[in-house]
Design a protein around this motif. Sequence first.
Motif, PDB file in Angstrom:
ATOM      1  N   LYS A   1     -29.484  29.969  -5.788  1.00 32.25           N
ATOM      2  CA  LYS A   1     -29.680  31.279  -5.171  1.00 32.25           C
ATOM      3  C   LYS A   1     -28.359  32.026  -5.007  1.00 32.25           C
ATOM      4  O   LYS A   1     -28.335  33.246  -4.883  1.00 32.25           O
ATOM      5  N   LYS A   2     -27.248  31.286  -5.010  1.00 33.44           N
ATOM      6  CA  LYS A   2     -25.931  31.901  -4.839  1.00 33.44           C
ATOM      7  C   LYS A   2     -25.152  31.982  -6.150  1.00 33.44           C
ATOM      8  O   LYS A   2     -23.983  32.368  -6.146  1.00 33.44           O
ATOM      9  N   GLY A   3     -25.807  31.584  -7.252  1.00 32.28           N
ATOM     10  CA  GLY A   3     -25.151  31.802  -8.540  1.00 32.28           C
ATOM     11  C   GLY A   3     -24.973  30.602  -9.437  1.00 32.28           C
ATOM     12  O   GLY A   3     -24.410  30.731 -10.527  1.00 32.28           O
ATOM     13  N   ASN A   4     -25.444  29.401  -9.020  1.00 35.77           N
ATOM     14  CA  ASN A   4     -25.341  28.252  -9.919  1.00 35.77           C
ATOM     15  C   ASN A   4     -26.462  28.352 -10.951  1.00 35.77           C
ATOM     16  O   ASN A   4     -27.622  28.057 -10.671  1.00 35.77           O
ATOM     17  N   ASP A   5     -26.094  28.747 -12.152  1.00 36.52           N
ATOM     18  CA  ASP A   5     -27.082  29.041 -13.201  1.00 36.52           C
ATOM     19  C   ASP A   5     -27.088  27.974 -14.301  1.00 36.52           C
ATOM     20  O   ASP A   5     -27.428  28.250 -15.435  1.00 36.52           O
ATOM     21  N   ARG A   6     -26.720  26.749 -13.936  1.00 39.33           N
ATOM     22  CA  ARG A   6     -26.611  25.680 -14.939  1.00 39.33           C
ATOM     23  C   ARG A   6     -27.942  25.400 -15.643  1.00 39.33           C
ATOM     24  O   ARG A   6     -27.978  25.075 -16.826  1.00 39.33           O
ATOM     25  N   SER A   7     -29.056  25.482 -14.888  1.00 44.67           N
ATOM     26  CA  SER A   7     -30.346  25.171 -15.496  1.00 44.67           C
ATOM     27  C   SER A   7     -30.765  26.223 -16.519  1.00 44.67           C
ATOM     28  O   SER A   7     -31.659  25.983 -17.328  1.00 44.67           O
ATOM     29  N   HIS A   8     -30.117  27.375 -16.501  1.00 41.83           N
ATOM     30  CA  HIS A   8     -30.331  28.390 -17.541  1.00 41.83           C
ATOM     31  C   HIS A   8     -29.281  28.262 -18.637  1.00 41.83           C
ATOM     32  O   HIS A   8     -29.602  28.152 -19.826  1.00 41.83           O
ATOM     33  N   ASP A   9     -28.020  28.233 -18.243  1.00 42.14           N
ATOM     34  CA  ASP A   9     -26.919  28.242 -19.205  1.00 42.14           C
ATOM     35  C   ASP A   9     -26.923  27.027 -20.131  1.00 42.14           C
ATOM     36  O   ASP A   9     -26.582  27.139 -21.305  1.00 42.14           O
ATOM     37  N   PHE A  10     -27.280  25.861 -19.612  1.00 40.02           N
ATOM     38  CA  PHE A  10     -27.101  24.621 -20.369  1.00 40.02           C
ATOM     39  C   PHE A  10     -28.316  24.244 -21.214  1.00 40.02           C
ATOM     40  O   PHE A  10     -28.274  23.223 -21.907  1.00 40.02           O
ATOM     41  N   THR A  11     -29.380  25.013 -21.161  1.00 38.70           N
ATOM     42  CA  THR A  11     -30.648  24.550 -21.722  1.00 38.70           C
ATOM     43  C   THR A  11     -31.184  25.428 -22.842  1.00 38.70           C
ATOM     44  O   THR A  11     -30.893  26.616 -22.930  1.00 38.70           O
ATOM     45  N   VAL A  12     -31.996  24.789 -23.686  1.00 40.35           N
ATOM     46  CA  VAL A  12     -32.799  25.520 -24.666  1.00 40.35           C
ATOM     47  C   VAL A  12     -34.156  25.795 -24.013  1.00 40.35           C
ATOM     48  O   VAL A  12     -34.457  25.244 -22.950  1.00 40.35           O
ATOM     49  N   PRO A  13     -34.984  26.647 -24.605  1.00 42.38           N
ATOM     50  CA  PRO A  13     -36.249  27.008 -23.956  1.00 42.38           C
ATOM     51  C   PRO A  13     -37.152  25.805 -23.670  1.00 42.38           C
ATOM     52  O   PRO A  13     -37.120  24.789 -24.366  1.00 42.38           O
ATOM     53  N   SER A  14     -37.948  25.954 -22.613  1.00 45.58           N
ATOM     54  CA  SER A  14     -38.919  24.933 -22.229  1.00 45.58           C
ATOM     55  C   SER A  14     -40.190  25.613 -21.753  1.00 45.58           C
ATOM     56  O   SER A  14     -40.122  26.598 -20.994  1.00 45.58           O
ATOM     57  N   LYS A  15     -41.342  25.097 -22.153  1.00 49.71           N
ATOM     58  CA  LYS A  15     -42.618  25.641 -21.695  1.00 49.71           C
ATOM     59  C   LYS A  15     -42.839  25.354 -20.218  1.00 49.71           C
ATOM     60  O   LYS A  15     -43.659  26.005 -19.575  1.00 49.71           O
TER      61      LYS A  15
END
Length: 302
Positions: A114-128
């Motif tokens: 919520k404060k800006g840790n975007d690792r789950s977006h930045d480090f990943t390829v798409p997922s259903k």
Amino acid sequence: MINRIKLYWFVALLISIQLQAKPVAWEKLQGLGQVEYFELKNAHKTKNNLPYHIFVRLPEEYHQDKQQQFPVLYLTDGGTNFPLFAANYTHLRWMDDIPPMIVVGISYGTHDWKKGNDRSHDFTVPSKERDHWGGAQVFEQFFIDYLMPTINNKYRVQTDKQILYGQSLGGQFGLYSSMYGKVPFYGVIASNPALHRNLQYFKQPLRARKNRPKVFVSLAEFDAKQYKEPAENWLDFWQKQPQVWPDKISRLAAHNHLSATPDAIRNGLVWLFDESSSTSGNVTHIDNTPIKNTPINNSTGK
């Protein structure tokens, strides 16, 4: 009475001033070495585009020879992995396990998404299973267009020896970059890559590229089932395919998903800088034995 009250508050004020926390004397943590800091944004990112916090640890040899260039190790999850390895680096150099190198940590400055840790977006390829996953391509472009040029311009970099380390989802990013990406890393160290929500993506044919990074994958004995089973599934799949890129799979005894980081980095670096690990053909190595503890001997060493 009034004078006594004034005296009381004066003494209380003096005590309060003395008890105030002093600024942290970072220079007294000498094992961290010389650390520099700057912020850097990714202009390609359209959501949650806060600056990344970049920490750079320079080797002690950096100021001894103004012509010498150094390998670079990039650490994802730098908010935790940078201080962890920056100190351990000192011991590894004392034992000549690794050559002198520049260490770069990429931090979000918080553990809270919520404060800006975007690792789950930045480090990943798409997922259903997760709508917010899928930013690996844009994050890789950040390396290509912003981070690596900045590091290469600010510091004396051995540009053909730049290495990426990632754990868990960071390990997923490492595999993505080596299998389907285009960042000119010399090597990738992936510790317990988390492939539990998009495993099938990593069974696609590799993207053709001229110089594929050498890949070191470290799998911990006591990794959690939700991560270990997909990683073993991925490994089993690729062992049955034509062996198309040089890599090493190392089993790390007595470690779990996160405790593995120091040993995974050390083992990966030792392997990557060991001349005998270079392969002339497309060979896949599966090795359950410990990484040898042979002192590094190359032109950038002591």
